[in-house]
Design a protein around this motif. Structure first.
Motif, PDB file in Angstrom:
ATOM      1  N   LEU A  20       0.800  -1.070  -0.088  1.00  0.00           N
ATOM      2  CA  LEU A  20      -0.094  -0.039   0.061  1.00  0.00           C
ATOM      3  C   LEU A  20       0.738   1.340   0.078  1.00  0.00           C
ATOM      4  N   GLU A  21       1.961   1.359   0.612  1.00  0.00           N
ATOM      5  CA  GLU A  21       2.876   2.435   0.600  1.00  0.00           C
ATOM      6  C   GLU A  21       3.443   2.698  -0.545  1.00  0.00           C
ATOM      7  N   THR A  22       3.788   1.739  -1.012  1.00  0.00           N
ATOM      8  CA  THR A  22       4.518   1.871  -2.555  1.00  0.00           C
ATOM      9  C   THR A  22       3.206   2.221  -3.429  1.00  0.00           C
ATOM     10  N   ALA A  23       2.403   1.922  -3.491  1.00  0.00           N
ATOM     11  CA  ALA A  23       1.139   1.968  -4.520  1.00  0.00           C
ATOM     12  C   ALA A  23       0.841   3.626  -4.386  1.00  0.00           C
ATOM     13  N   LEU A  24       0.557   4.046  -3.238  1.00  0.00           N
ATOM     14  CA  LEU A  24       0.077   5.446  -2.791  1.00  0.00           C
ATOM     15  C   LEU A  24       1.422   6.283  -3.361  1.00  0.00           C
ATOM     16  N   ARG A  25       2.520   5.874  -3.097  1.00  0.00           N
ATOM     17  CA  ARG A  25       3.912   6.757  -3.432  1.00  0.00           C
ATOM     18  C   ARG A  25       3.939   7.016  -4.850  1.00  0.00           C
ATOM     19  N   VAL A  26       3.962   5.927  -5.587  1.00  0.00           N
ATOM     20  CA  VAL A  26       4.335   5.774  -6.954  1.00  0.00           C
ATOM     21  C   VAL A  26       3.143   6.582  -7.708  1.00  0.00           C
ATOM     22  N   THR A  27       1.917   6.314  -7.464  1.00  0.00           N
ATOM     23  CA  THR A  27       0.831   7.238  -7.911  1.00  0.00           C
ATOM     24  C   THR A  27       0.989   8.508  -7.813  1.00  0.00           C
ATOM     25  N   ALA A  28       1.125   8.925  -6.599  1.00  0.00           N
ATOM     26  CA  ALA A  28       1.128  10.441  -6.350  1.00  0.00           C
ATOM     27  C   ALA A  28       2.315  11.061  -6.855  1.00  0.00           C
ATOM     28  N   ASP A  29       3.559  10.567  -6.866  1.00  0.00           N
ATOM     29  CA  ASP A  29       4.739  10.786  -7.504  1.00  0.00           C
ATOM     30  C   ASP A  29       4.280  10.943  -9.115  1.00  0.00           C
ATOM     31  N   ALA A  30       3.673  10.305  -9.615  1.00  0.00           N
ATOM     32  CA  ALA A  30       3.544  10.428 -11.064  1.00  0.00           C
ATOM     33  C   ALA A  30       2.412  11.418 -11.385  1.00  0.00           C
ATOM     34  N   GLY A  31       1.930  12.276 -10.450  1.00  0.00           N
ATOM     35  CA  GLY A  31       0.942  13.203 -10.797  1.00  0.00           C
ATOM     36  C   GLY A  31      -0.304  12.913 -10.921  1.00  0.00           C
ATOM     37  N   VAL A  32      -0.549  11.613 -10.705  1.00  0.00           N
ATOM     38  CA  VAL A  32      -2.119  10.966 -10.827  1.00  0.00           C
ATOM     39  C   VAL A  32      -2.598  11.533  -9.373  1.00  0.00           C
ATOM     40  N   GLN A  33      -4.053  11.739  -9.450  1.00  0.00           N
ATOM     41  CA  GLN A  33      -4.642  12.280  -8.233  1.00  0.00           C
ATOM     42  C   GLN A  33      -5.681  11.408  -7.623  1.00  0.00           C
ATOM     43  N   SER A  34      -5.770  10.289  -8.033  1.00  0.00           N
ATOM     44  CA  SER A  34      -6.825   9.178  -7.688  1.00  0.00           C
ATOM     45  C   SER A  34      -6.019   7.941  -7.444  1.00  0.00           C
ATOM     46  N   ILE A  35      -6.692   6.979  -6.552  1.00  0.00           N
ATOM     47  CA  ILE A  35      -6.406   5.695  -6.720  1.00  0.00           C
ATOM     48  C   ILE A  35      -7.560   4.785  -6.116  1.00  0.00           C
ATOM     49  N   GLY A  36      -7.710   3.764  -6.663  1.00  0.00           N
ATOM     50  CA  GLY A  36      -8.697   2.637  -6.298  1.00  0.00           C
ATOM     51  C   GLY A  36      -8.007   1.598  -5.384  1.00  0.00           C
ATOM     52  N   LEU A  37      -8.521   1.053  -4.338  1.00  0.00           N
ATOM     53  CA  LEU A  37      -7.756   0.051  -3.509  1.00  0.00           C
ATOM     54  C   LEU A  37      -8.301  -1.181  -3.318  1.00  0.00           C
ATOM     55  N   TRP A  38      -7.447  -2.084  -2.845  1.00  0.00           N
ATOM     56  CA  TRP A  38      -7.896  -3.642  -2.950  1.00  0.00           C
ATOM     57  C   TRP A  38      -8.038  -3.697  -1.340  1.00  0.00           C
ATOM     58  N   ARG A  39      -9.014  -4.679  -0.888  1.00  0.00           N
ATOM     59  CA  ARG A  39      -8.851  -5.078   0.359  1.00  0.00           C
ATOM     60  C   ARG A  39      -7.883  -5.774   0.913  1.00  0.00           C
ATOM     61  N   GLU A  40      -7.099  -6.483   0.437  1.00  0.00           N
ATOM     62  CA  GLU A  40      -6.032  -7.253   0.719  1.00  0.00           C
ATOM     63  C   GLU A  40      -4.964  -6.393   1.407  1.00  0.00           C
ATOM     64  N   PRO A  41      -4.362  -5.492   0.606  1.00  0.00           N
ATOM     65  CA  PRO A  41      -3.431  -4.668   0.934  1.00  0.00           C
ATOM     66  C   PRO A  41      -3.777  -3.624   2.067  1.00  0.00           C
ATOM     67  N   VAL A  42      -5.016  -3.318   2.138  1.00  0.00           N
ATOM     68  CA  VAL A  42      -5.442  -2.360   3.336  1.00  0.00           C
ATOM     69  C   VAL A  42      -5.778  -3.034   4.544  1.00  0.00           C
ATOM     70  N   ASN A  43      -5.881  -4.436   4.598  1.00  0.00           N
ATOM     71  CA  ASN A  43      -6.063  -5.316   5.377  1.00  0.00           C
ATOM     72  C   ASN A  43      -4.809  -5.539   6.174  1.00  0.00           C
ATOM     73  N   GLU A  44      -3.708  -5.735   5.231  1.00  0.00           N
ATOM     74  CA  GLU A  44      -2.504  -6.275   5.711  1.00  0.00           C
ATOM     75  C   GLU A  44      -1.740  -5.136   6.578  1.00  0.00           C
ATOM     76  N   VAL A  45      -2.135  -3.820   6.429  1.00  0.00           N
ATOM     77  CA  VAL A  45      -1.659  -2.666   7.434  1.00  0.00           C
ATOM     78  C   VAL A  45      -2.582  -2.486   8.441  1.00  0.00           C
ATOM     79  N   GLY A  46      -4.023  -2.823   8.209  1.00  0.00           N
ATOM     80  CA  GLY A  46      -5.110  -2.394   9.178  1.00  0.00           C
ATOM     81  C   GLY A  46      -5.403  -1.197   8.772  1.00  0.00           C
ATOM     82  N   LEU A  47      -6.878  -1.206   8.851  1.00  0.00           N
ATOM     83  CA  LEU A  47      -7.869  -0.040   8.311  1.00  0.00           C
ATOM     84  C   LEU A  47      -7.476   1.278   8.603  1.00  0.00           C
ATOM     85  N   ASP A  48      -7.104   1.338  10.109  1.00  0.00           N
ATOM     86  CA  ASP A  48      -6.755   2.757  10.811  1.00  0.00           C
ATOM     87  C   ASP A  48      -5.572   3.466  10.220  1.00  0.00           C
TER      88      ASP A  48
END
Length: 288
Positions: A20-48
């Motif tokens: 999740l950390e990498t996905a958010l970073r490379v998306t933002a670094d590219a200038g993309v403004q939005s992301i759709g997430l999947w449950r497994e990476p979210v639950n891997e770090v915890g929702l909070d």
């Protein structure tokens, strides 16, 4: 570097092996403004933690994947699937609240395939309708839209008994548009002779919850799930499909969702960069 269209969203499945950390970073670094997430990476770090990471990224949240898989007959397994969908609804609401302005609380639903030993396709679809009916009050209380995603008929036996946009809209029609809509995914619906008519219908009914794009090319790999391509590398007419979606008044983010082993094995930043370039070439020209 190509400047991304402001409505482009990177669905996290496109860079599946990035955490999740990498996905958010490379998306933002590219200038993309939005992301759709999947449950497994979210639950891997915890929702909070995930919600904080999303807020810190400055990205909008376009969809959460995925709920569904409720074609089983009544019993403990079906009850467990419904409870898991309620958790997915909670996650969707929390992430939408954590995303930047313009985030949408949309949970994508993949209906599920035929139960083992069953040939009752019609009955399976009715159980999908019944399950959504059970979830709607909970989704409405959370402010979440359930997006029924029709999948190409080749997935009808094992993944999704809802195969056309028309079938998805027929199920959704029992419920309020803000509660149940449809996911319009080019990979799954491009072949449908009624696709433009059904996109227009979805617009009239206010049910396009998300628009997702990727391309189709043959021959398909042995695992047909991994057969999605960058836009422009296949046969899909993005001009007609995107124009039809735009004509309905749809003005939300547009996700690129790629399931492809070669793409997954590439560097995530390079994948995002190529996604931006292919979207710019094939989809952006047809957006207002």
């Amino acid at each position: 570097m190509t400047v991304p269209h402001p409505r482009l969203s990177i669905n996290q499945a496109t860079i599946k092996y990035a955490n999740l950390e990498t996905a958010l970073r490379v998306t933002a670094d590219a200038g993309v403004q939005s992301i759709g997430l999947w449950r497994e990476p979210v639950n891997e770090v915890g929702l909070d933690t995930a919600t904080k990471m999303l807020t810190d990224s400055g990205l909008r949240f376009s969809t959460h994947c995925r709920g569904g898989f409720f074609t089983l007959p009544a019993g403990p397994e079906r009850d467990a699937a419904l409870e898991d969908n309620r958790r997915a609804i909670d996650e969707t609401a929390a992430l939408a609240a954590a995303g930047a302005e313009g985030s949408t609380a949309v949970l994508v639903l993949v209906a599920g395939g035929l139960p083992e030993g069953s040939r009752d396709l019609i009955g399976a679809r009715e159980r999908v309708r019944d399950a959504i009916g059970e979830l709607v009050p909970y989704a409405q209380s959370a402010g979440v839209t359930l997006a029924i995603e029709p999948l190409h008929p080749m997935f009808g036996s094992d993944r999704c008994v809802v195969s056309t946009l028309g079938q998805a809209l027929d199920i959704a029609s029992d419920f309020a548009p803000e509660a149940v809509g449809a996911a319009v995914d080019t990979f799954h619906i491009w072949w449908d002779p009624q696709v433009l008519e059904q996109i227009a219908r979805a617009g009239r009914e206010g049910r396009i919850a998300t628009y997702q794009v990727c391309d189709w090319a043959t021959p398909l790999p042995a695992d047909v799930l991994l057969s999605r391509h960058y836009m422009g590398d296949g046969v899909i007419d993005f001009a007609s499909l995107t124009s039809a979606v735009v004509a309905t008044g749809y003005d939300r983010d547009i996700e690129v969702e790629l399931f492809n082993a070669d793409i997954w094995n590439d560097d995530p930043a390079a994948v995002v960069a190529r996604t931006v370039a292919s979207f710019t070439a094939t989809v952006s020209p047809h957006l207002p």
